[in-house]
Design a protein around this motif. Structure first.
Motif, PDB file in Angstrom:
ATOM      1  N   UNK A   1       0.816  -1.218   0.000  1.00  0.00           N
ATOM      2  CA  UNK A   1       0.000   0.000   0.000  1.00  0.00           C
ATOM      3  C   UNK A   1       0.846   1.262   0.000  1.00  0.00           C
ATOM      4  N   UNK A   2       1.898   1.305   0.790  1.00  0.00           N
ATOM      5  CA  UNK A   2       2.716   2.511   0.854  1.00  0.00           C
ATOM      6  C   UNK A   2       3.426   2.762  -0.475  1.00  0.00           C
ATOM      7  N   UNK A   3       3.926   1.701  -1.087  1.00  0.00           N
ATOM      8  CA  UNK A   3       4.568   1.849  -2.390  1.00  0.00           C
ATOM      9  C   UNK A   3       3.585   2.294  -3.452  1.00  0.00           C
ATOM     10  N   UNK A   4       2.379   1.701  -3.416  1.00  0.00           N
ATOM     11  CA  UNK A   4       1.332   2.100  -4.356  1.00  0.00           C
ATOM     12  C   UNK A   4       1.000   3.573  -4.186  1.00  0.00           C
ATOM     13  N   UNK A   5       0.884   4.016  -2.940  1.00  0.00           N
ATOM     14  CA  UNK A   5       0.540   5.406  -2.662  1.00  0.00           C
ATOM     15  C   UNK A   5       1.583   6.361  -3.215  1.00  0.00           C
ATOM     16  N   UNK A   6       2.850   6.018  -2.992  1.00  0.00           N
ATOM     17  CA  UNK A   6       3.929   6.895  -3.459  1.00  0.00           C
ATOM     18  C   UNK A   6       3.976   6.978  -4.978  1.00  0.00           C
ATOM     19  N   UNK A   7       3.575   5.901  -5.638  1.00  0.00           N
ATOM     20  CA  UNK A   7       3.587   5.874  -7.102  1.00  0.00           C
ATOM     21  C   UNK A   7       2.348   6.529  -7.690  1.00  0.00           C
ATOM     22  N   UNK A   8       1.187   6.222  -7.127  1.00  0.00           N
ATOM     23  CA  UNK A   8      -0.072   6.633  -7.743  1.00  0.00           C
ATOM     24  C   UNK A   8      -0.490   8.053  -7.392  1.00  0.00           C
ATOM     25  N   UNK A   9      -0.191   8.519  -6.200  1.00  0.00           N
ATOM     26  CA  UNK A   9      -0.680   9.844  -5.795  1.00  0.00           C
ATOM     27  C   UNK A   9      -0.238  10.948  -6.756  1.00  0.00           C
TER      28      UNK A   9
ATOM     29  N   UNK B   1       1.487  16.055  -1.121  1.00  0.00           N
ATOM     30  CA  UNK B   1       0.395  16.177  -0.151  1.00  0.00           C
ATOM     31  C   UNK B   1      -0.569  15.010  -0.262  1.00  0.00           C
ATOM     32  N   UNK B   2      -0.906  14.620  -1.487  1.00  0.00           N
ATOM     33  CA  UNK B   2      -1.810  13.496  -1.660  1.00  0.00           C
ATOM     34  C   UNK B   2      -1.143  12.197  -1.218  1.00  0.00           C
ATOM     35  N   UNK B   3       0.147  12.050  -1.483  1.00  0.00           N
ATOM     36  CA  UNK B   3       0.873  10.866  -1.016  1.00  0.00           C
ATOM     37  C   UNK B   3       0.809  10.761   0.501  1.00  0.00           C
ATOM     38  N   UNK B   4       1.031  11.883   1.181  1.00  0.00           N
ATOM     39  CA  UNK B   4       0.977  11.895   2.643  1.00  0.00           C
ATOM     40  C   UNK B   4      -0.407  11.496   3.141  1.00  0.00           C
ATOM     41  N   UNK B   5      -1.443  12.003   2.458  1.00  0.00           N
ATOM     42  CA  UNK B   5      -2.816  11.660   2.842  1.00  0.00           C
ATOM     43  C   UNK B   5      -3.060  10.167   2.679  1.00  0.00           C
TER      44      UNK B   5
END
Length: 267
Positions: free
Chosen positions: A150-158, A173-177
């Protein structure tokens, strides 16, 4: 249960002003409205909240069965309305929350009297005669990636979702959210979001409705905004000169202008 605590409810603006209920999308929280809420609060009573499983909402209220369907999120919004005794509410829903607003309006027409749909999508997966922007394989791959890392996905997709590469702080900001959301809860919300099909629910909309889409949006392409507009008789469609899926952050001035113009004329 204290609904205000459960959903981290905050209220600004004049106590007797027209009510705007601002509902965030997947992976976000009420902070996504921070650039437009103060301006709106100059003339409206602005109610912000976090869905259970997001932001600063009470995690002990999480129920996977409830939040495995969009109806569970609609119940959150309506219980906030009931707690504050809100009526004649304009429901401003971003992304998947646009469809949550449709459900809420159908369940409680005595409370929800207008809809503002920001970058809405009733279905993310392409279908015969319908372009949602993703194939079934795309969505399955997205969900598998999200569930495995999930964290890797977030960093890539945000940053992809936010776009605006010239303003990388928005992507951060979206990655942090995304990354601040509990991964197990986020996985449930993601499946609920990306596997949903709310096209038939659009037929239930009878209240004045504004649809806001963006010039470029990889999550909700302009064909989707046009589809929603065609499915809701009497709705208004405004295409913002904005890039990405979060115009309330990337184009706050244009977003506020479109919303306030709609509210000034909507009956």
């Amino acid at each position: 249960m204290d609904i205000r605590y459960r959903n981290n409810v905050t209220v600004t603006g004049p106590a007797d002003g027209p009510v705007l209920l601002l509902a965030h999308g997947f992976g976000c929280d009420q902070n996504m409205w921070r650039l437009i809420a103060p301006t709106l609060a100059e003339g409206y009573r602005v109610v912000l909240f976090d869905y259970v499983g997001s932001g600063e909402a009470d995690p002990s209220a999480w129920d996977e069965r409830r939040y495995s369907s969009l109806e569970g999120y609609a119940l959150d919004a309506l219980e906030v309305c009931e707690e504050l005794d809100l009526r004649d509410v304009t429901f401003v829903g971003h992304s998947v929350s646009a469809m949550v607003g449709v459900l809420a309006a159908a369940k409680a027409p005595q409370r929800i009297s207008r809809l503002v749909m920001v970058a809405p999508s009733p279905r993310y997966i392409d279908d015969d005669g319908y372009r949602g922007g993703f194939s079934a394989e795309d969505i399955q791959e997205l969900l598998e990636s999200l569930e495995s890392n999930y964290l890797g996905w977030s960093a890539t997709m945000a940053p992809v979702i936010m776009a605006n590469a010239d303003r990388p702080e928005l992507g951060r900001e979206l990655t942090t959210s995304f990354c601040s959301t509990d991964p197990d809860m986020a996985r449930v919300f993601a499946r609920t979001t990306f596997l949903s099909d709310s096209r038939d629910d659009l037929k239930t909309v009878t209240v004045p409705t504004l649809i806001l889409d963006c010039n470029q949006d990889v999550i909700a392409p302009r064909e989707v905004g046009a589809y929603v507009h065609s499915a809701i008789p009497g709705s208004r469609l405004v295409t913002l000169k904005a890039t990405g899926h979060c115009p309330q952050l990337s184009a706050p001035g244009a977003t506020v202008e479109a919303v306030t113009e709609f509210l000034a004329t909507a009956s």
